[in-house]
Each structure stands twice: as C-alpha cells, then as structure tokens.
Design a protein around this motif. Sequence first.
Motif, PDB file in Angstrom:
ATOM      1  N   PRO A 103       0.827  -1.213   0.000  1.00 42.07           N
ATOM      2  CA  PRO A 103       0.000   0.000   0.000  1.00 42.07           C
ATOM      3  C   PRO A 103       0.861   1.263   0.000  1.00 42.07           C
ATOM      4  O   PRO A 103       1.911   1.305   0.647  1.00 42.07           O
ATOM      5  N   LEU A 104       0.396   2.267  -0.719  1.00 46.77           N
ATOM      6  CA  LEU A 104       1.090   3.550  -0.835  1.00 46.77           C
ATOM      7  C   LEU A 104       0.117   4.664  -0.485  1.00 46.77           C
ATOM      8  O   LEU A 104      -0.994   4.713  -1.023  1.00 46.77           O
ATOM      9  N   ILE A 105       0.542   5.542   0.416  1.00 44.53           N
ATOM     10  CA  ILE A 105      -0.202   6.766   0.692  1.00 44.53           C
ATOM     11  C   ILE A 105       0.621   7.900   0.108  1.00 44.53           C
ATOM     12  O   ILE A 105       1.775   8.099   0.488  1.00 44.53           O
ATOM     13  N   GLN A 106       0.045   8.621  -0.845  1.00 44.01           N
ATOM     14  CA  GLN A 106       0.749   9.677  -1.573  1.00 44.01           C
ATOM     15  C   GLN A 106       0.169  11.035  -1.203  1.00 44.01           C
ATOM     16  O   GLN A 106      -1.032  11.236  -1.267  1.00 44.01           O
ATOM     17  N   PHE A 107       1.042  11.968  -0.825  1.00 37.70           N
ATOM     18  CA  PHE A 107       0.617  13.332  -0.546  1.00 37.70           C
ATOM     19  C   PHE A 107       1.140  14.251  -1.627  1.00 37.70           C
ATOM     20  O   PHE A 107       2.160  13.988  -2.247  1.00 37.70           O
ATOM     21  N   SER A 108       0.424  15.338  -1.840  1.00 34.11           N
ATOM     22  CA  SER A 108       0.843  16.375  -2.765  1.00 34.11           C
ATOM     23  C   SER A 108       0.975  17.666  -1.967  1.00 34.11           C
ATOM     24  O   SER A 108       0.711  17.700  -0.767  1.00 34.11           O
ATOM     25  N   SER A 109       1.353  18.725  -2.621  1.00 34.19           N
ATOM     26  CA  SER A 109       1.453  20.021  -1.941  1.00 34.19           C
ATOM     27  C   SER A 109       0.384  20.966  -2.475  1.00 34.19           C
ATOM     28  O   SER A 109      -0.251  20.703  -3.487  1.00 34.19           O
ATOM     29  N   THR A 110       0.226  22.058  -1.778  1.00 39.38           N
ATOM     30  CA  THR A 110      -0.746  23.060  -2.230  1.00 39.38           C
ATOM     31  C   THR A 110      -0.185  23.904  -3.371  1.00 39.38           C
ATOM     32  O   THR A 110      -0.864  24.796  -3.854  1.00 39.38           O
ATOM     33  N   GLY A 111       1.045  23.614  -3.814  1.00 40.32           N
ATOM     34  CA  GLY A 111       1.649  24.383  -4.893  1.00 40.32           C
ATOM     35  C   GLY A 111       0.817  24.377  -6.163  1.00 40.32           C
ATOM     36  O   GLY A 111       0.858  25.329  -6.940  1.00 40.32           O
ATOM     37  N   CYS A 112       0.041  23.330  -6.393  1.00 43.95           N
ATOM     38  CA  CYS A 112      -0.774  23.267  -7.603  1.00 43.95           C
ATOM     39  C   CYS A 112      -1.966  24.228  -7.539  1.00 43.95           C
ATOM     40  O   CYS A 112      -2.602  24.488  -8.545  1.00 43.95           O
ATOM     41  N   TYR A 113      -2.246  24.775  -6.347  1.00 40.86           N
ATOM     42  CA  TYR A 113      -3.339  25.741  -6.228  1.00 40.86           C
ATOM     43  C   TYR A 113      -2.883  27.166  -6.506  1.00 40.86           C
ATOM     44  O   TYR A 113      -3.699  28.040  -6.742  1.00 40.86           O
ATOM     45  N   GLY A 114      -1.588  27.438  -6.432  1.00 40.34           N
ATOM     46  CA  GLY A 114      -1.099  28.794  -6.610  1.00 40.34           C
ATOM     47  C   GLY A 114      -1.123  29.547  -5.287  1.00 40.34           C
ATOM     48  O   GLY A 114      -1.222  28.957  -4.218  1.00 40.34           O
ATOM     49  N   ASP A 115      -1.053  30.865  -5.360  1.00 37.20           N
ATOM     50  CA  ASP A 115      -1.027  31.665  -4.132  1.00 37.20           C
ATOM     51  C   ASP A 115      -2.077  32.762  -4.156  1.00 37.20           C
ATOM     52  O   ASP A 115      -1.865  33.877  -3.727  1.00 37.20           O
ATOM     53  N   TRP A 116      -3.254  32.453  -4.642  1.00 33.13           N
ATOM     54  CA  TRP A 116      -4.311  33.442  -4.826  1.00 33.13           C
ATOM     55  C   TRP A 116      -5.244  33.573  -3.635  1.00 33.13           C
ATOM     56  O   TRP A 116      -6.175  34.351  -3.645  1.00 33.13           O
ATOM     57  N   LYS A 117      -4.992  32.849  -2.556  1.00 34.05           N
ATOM     58  CA  LYS A 117      -5.947  32.780  -1.458  1.00 34.05           C
ATOM     59  C   LYS A 117      -5.250  33.009  -0.112  1.00 34.05           C
ATOM     60  O   LYS A 117      -4.143  32.521   0.095  1.00 34.05           O
ATOM     61  N   THR A 119      -6.762  32.167   2.851  1.00 33.00           N
ATOM     62  CA  THR A 119      -7.297  31.185   3.790  1.00 33.00           C
ATOM     63  C   THR A 119      -6.869  29.791   3.319  1.00 33.00           C
ATOM     64  O   THR A 119      -6.427  29.628   2.177  1.00 33.00           O
ATOM     65  N   PRO A 120      -6.994  28.776   4.159  1.00 32.67           N
ATOM     66  CA  PRO A 120      -6.594  27.423   3.732  1.00 32.67           C
ATOM     67  C   PRO A 120      -7.355  26.948   2.496  1.00 32.67           C
ATOM     68  O   PRO A 120      -8.524  27.289   2.300  1.00 32.67           O
ATOM     69  N   PHE A 121      -6.669  26.183   1.668  1.00 32.70           N
ATOM     70  CA  PHE A 121      -7.286  25.631   0.475  1.00 32.70           C
ATOM     71  C   PHE A 121      -8.156  24.436   0.835  1.00 32.70           C
ATOM     72  O   PHE A 121      -7.905  23.742   1.816  1.00 32.70           O
ATOM     73  N   VAL A 122      -9.166  24.196   0.027  1.00 29.15           N
ATOM     74  CA  VAL A 122     -10.022  23.022   0.156  1.00 29.15           C
ATOM     75  C   VAL A 122     -10.018  22.297  -1.182  1.00 29.15           C
ATOM     76  O   VAL A 122      -9.622  22.856  -2.206  1.00 29.15           O
ATOM     77  N   GLU A 123     -10.475  21.052  -1.195  1.00 27.79           N
ATOM     78  CA  GLU A 123     -10.400  20.227  -2.406  1.00 27.79           C
ATOM     79  C   GLU A 123     -11.100  20.835  -3.608  1.00 27.79           C
ATOM     80  O   GLU A 123     -10.707  20.598  -4.746  1.00 27.79           O
ATOM     81  N   ASP A 124     -12.153  21.602  -3.383  1.00 24.03           N
ATOM     82  CA  ASP A 124     -12.918  22.156  -4.501  1.00 24.03           C
ATOM     83  C   ASP A 124     -12.356  23.455  -5.061  1.00 24.03           C
ATOM     84  O   ASP A 124     -12.877  23.975  -6.051  1.00 24.03           O
TER      85      ASP A 124
END
Length: 156
Positions: A103-117, A119-124
Amino acid sequence: MAAEAAGMMADGHVLVLGAGGLLGSAFVTLLGRDVRTASRNRLKPATADDIARLLDEHAPALVINCAADVDAEGAEVDDSVAIAANVMLPRHLARACADRRTPLIQFSSTGCYGDWKDTPFVEDDPLQRRRLTILLLAPCRPRPVERRLGQDQRMV
C-alpha cells in the motif's frame, strides 16, 4: 488513518519518504519506532530501478510518500527538479508498490493551487493552470493494488 497504519505495522514497518519535511516528520513522530526513512540524496533523481531497490531493501508493509519539491515559482523557470520529485518519484513509487502489492499513501502540496488565497485551500478550490500543474496531474496509470486488511475491509 493512524490506527490503520499502526495495524499494518503489526506485520512490518512503514517507510516514510520526505521524513525531513513538515508532514513527513509528523508521521515519523506519530508512528514511532517501526518507521524507516530514506534520505533526500537517495531520492534525487530516482529512477524506477532505484525505487524498486529501495522497496526491496526495506520491504515495508506500507509506504507514505511526503517527499516533494515545493518551489512552485522556481519550477516555472526550471521545472526539472519539480518534475523529478513531484511527477517521476510518485510514478515510480506507485508502480513499484503495485508490483509488490505494498500500500502507498501519496501526498501532494498546495503548490498546484497557486497563491491566490489567504485562507486554507479546500479540495474544490480551482487549480492554477500553470505548465507544472498540468504535469503534476498527469496520470501514471499504475496497475491497481488491492490488499485485504480484514474480513470486510479492502484497501485499493
């Protein structure tokens, strides 16, 4: 998740990649003594064969990948480091784990969201359509992995 990981450790140890970072170090602390880590130098740049050897050497019951290159702005100028860490490493891990039914648990970073916000990012939240974001989201299509955890539980 910690309870599931602890249950898997009864059968073996957990391999945490990116253990020197904020998220990875928290997993090492949380999971305790049955944790193995791999140095950053071991993962840069990692080929499919390098990752296969790493998994064969450690034979983990679970892999948690928190390793990443989080310099999104730098990646817009030279994306080679980000591609190696954020695209190729997870791809190689997914395939090697699938081959070993680990089993593999893979995390990503919020870098794919950019820096336009502010407040914390959410999945949507929408992703920023940068060149690197498209590469990060490219599917690696590893073979499906299924491991029975208990009578009625399955990890896919």
